[in-house]
Design an enzyme around this catalytic site. Structure first.
Site, mmCIF file in Angstrom:
data_model
loop_
_atom_site.group_PDB
_atom_site.id
_atom_site.type_symbol
_atom_site.label_atom_id
_atom_site.label_comp_id
_atom_site.label_asym_id
_atom_site.label_seq_id
_atom_site.Cartn_x
_atom_site.Cartn_y
_atom_site.Cartn_z
ATOM 1 N N CYS A 141 0.838 -1.206 0.000
ATOM 2 C CA CYS A 141 0.000 0.000 0.000
ATOM 3 C C CYS A 141 0.868 1.248 0.000
ATOM 4 O O CYS A 141 1.392 1.652 1.043
ATOM 5 C CB CYS A 141 -0.922 -0.023 1.222
ATOM 6 N N CYS A 182 -0.301 4.133 2.177
ATOM 7 C CA CYS A 182 -0.145 3.915 3.629
ATOM 8 C C CYS A 182 1.307 4.120 4.049
ATOM 9 O O CYS A 182 1.584 4.684 5.089
ATOM 10 C CB CYS A 182 -0.524 2.490 4.041
ATOM 11 N N ASP A 183 2.249 3.614 3.250
ATOM 12 C CA ASP A 183 3.644 3.521 3.705
ATOM 13 C C ASP A 183 4.623 4.410 2.952
ATOM 14 O O ASP A 183 5.794 4.478 3.328
ATOM 15 C CB ASP A 183 4.116 2.054 3.587
#
Ligand code: NAP
Length: 304
Positions: free
Chosen positions: A131, A134-135
């Site tokens: 993701c 997300c990261d």
């Protein structure tokens, strides 16, 4: 007993709940995680009609949940582990309870496909991510790789190019599955480097992830790219394991249901990414949800 039990709280499931509950049915959404599904991790939902500036996936999901709750939908945070769908009363067993319903809408979505290469498991969450939104921020100023050639991979590469120093886009073919406007946008970015016709063979490092090795499909030459992070965007696997003995699926595991969302079992519907379809988008997921919620109503009322 619920009128409609909806498995999955992403855009398809929440929309099905809004339609069913608004029509007067007693509906519940079962979701093992927080509401919103995969779209919560999308940085910017740019192609959903009606939002000229786009909307963040998270905000969109939270608004959908609020809307469903306003109509009185129950949201149950449990994981369905077993189902019995034949007959007039369907039952769904979760990790904590058993629920009964007159109709079931399967809107369980999909999860990211793993590459299955050496180092992937070892560095998962420690440099390997599924993701980008997300990261990505963990890799500010560092070189990263994105694996895949679909819309997700191209969107991830574009997103990461604004924070990472270099982005290696590794794809196993020369042609992309992604929409061409995304490929063009990526080509315009100076720090996105296309590594085509190459398959990843190993992710390696010491304490931190340091390299991804790729093999050229023609020359079989293996070369290592120095990266701090690897973002895998190699497609998805549908969450249909618990249905496979009763609901018909295709070879890849997607539930066979047409635009009516009707499955092979009366009173059981499949909505969103989990069903066989050509375009997996939020807009088609919510459309499925609306159809499934309405068809559940018609089934219960004996219409059609
Ligand atoms: P996808 O379209 O299935 O693409 C997966 C990519 O990963 C393909 O390029 C595939 O290569 C590659 N791949 C698969 N297995 C691999 C392996 N073992 N090793 C290396 N590469 C591998 O998946 P997606 O990009 O996640 O998209 C899923 C759906 O969501 C699509 O329908 C897409 O249109 C939609 N989506 C839309 C948007 C948008 O419109 N904004 C954004 C994201 C996703 P091959 O091409 O060679 O098979």
């Amino acid at each position: 007993m619920f009128d409609v039990l909806i498995l999955g709280g992403g855009p398809a499931g929440l929309t099905a709940a809004i339609y069913a509950q608004r029509a007067g049915l007693d509906s519940a959404v079962l979701e093992k995680n927080a509401a919103g599904g995969q779209i919560t991790t999308t940085h910017l939902l740019e192609n959903y009609p009606g939002f000229p500036e786009g909307i963040s996936g998270y905000d969109f999901s939270m608004d959908l949940l609020k809307q469903a709750e306003r109509f009185g939908v129950s949201f149950i945070q449990e994981e369905a582990v077993k189902v019995s769908l034949e007959g007039e009363v369907k039952s769904v067993v979760t990790d904590r309870n058993t629920y009964e319903a007159r109709t079931v809408i399967i809107a369980c979505g999909v999860s990211p496909r793993e590459l299955g290469i050496k180092g992937e498991e070892e560095f998962r969450g420690m440099g390997v991510s599924y993701c980008a939104t997300c990261d990505g921020a963990f890799f500010r100023g560092l070189p990263v790789a994105v694996v895949g050639g679909g819309d997700t991979a191209l969107e991830d590469a574009l997103y990461l190019s604004d924070m990472a120093s270099e982005v290696y886009l590794i794809h196993r073919r020369n042609e992309f599955r992604a929409q061409s406007y995304l490929v063009e946008k990526a080509r315009e970015k100076e720090n996105i480097h296309f590594v085509l016709n190459c398959v990843p063979v190993e992710i390696a490092g010491g304490f931190d992830l340091e390299k991804i090795a790729v093999e050229d499909k023609e020359t079989h030459e293996i070369r290592a790219l120095d990266v701090a992070g690897v973002f895998i965007a190699a497609g998805q696997i549908p969450h249909t394991e618990i249905f496979k003995d009763s609901v018909e699926t295709d070879k890849a595991g997607y539930i066979i249901a047409g635009e009516s969302t009707e499955t092979n079992i009366p009173g059981v519907y499949a909505a969103g990414d989990v069903r066989v379809k050509t375009l997996r988008q939020v807009v088609t997921a919510v459309a499925d949800g609306a159809v499934a919620g309405t068809n559940a109503y018609n089934y219960i009322k004996g219409i059609r």
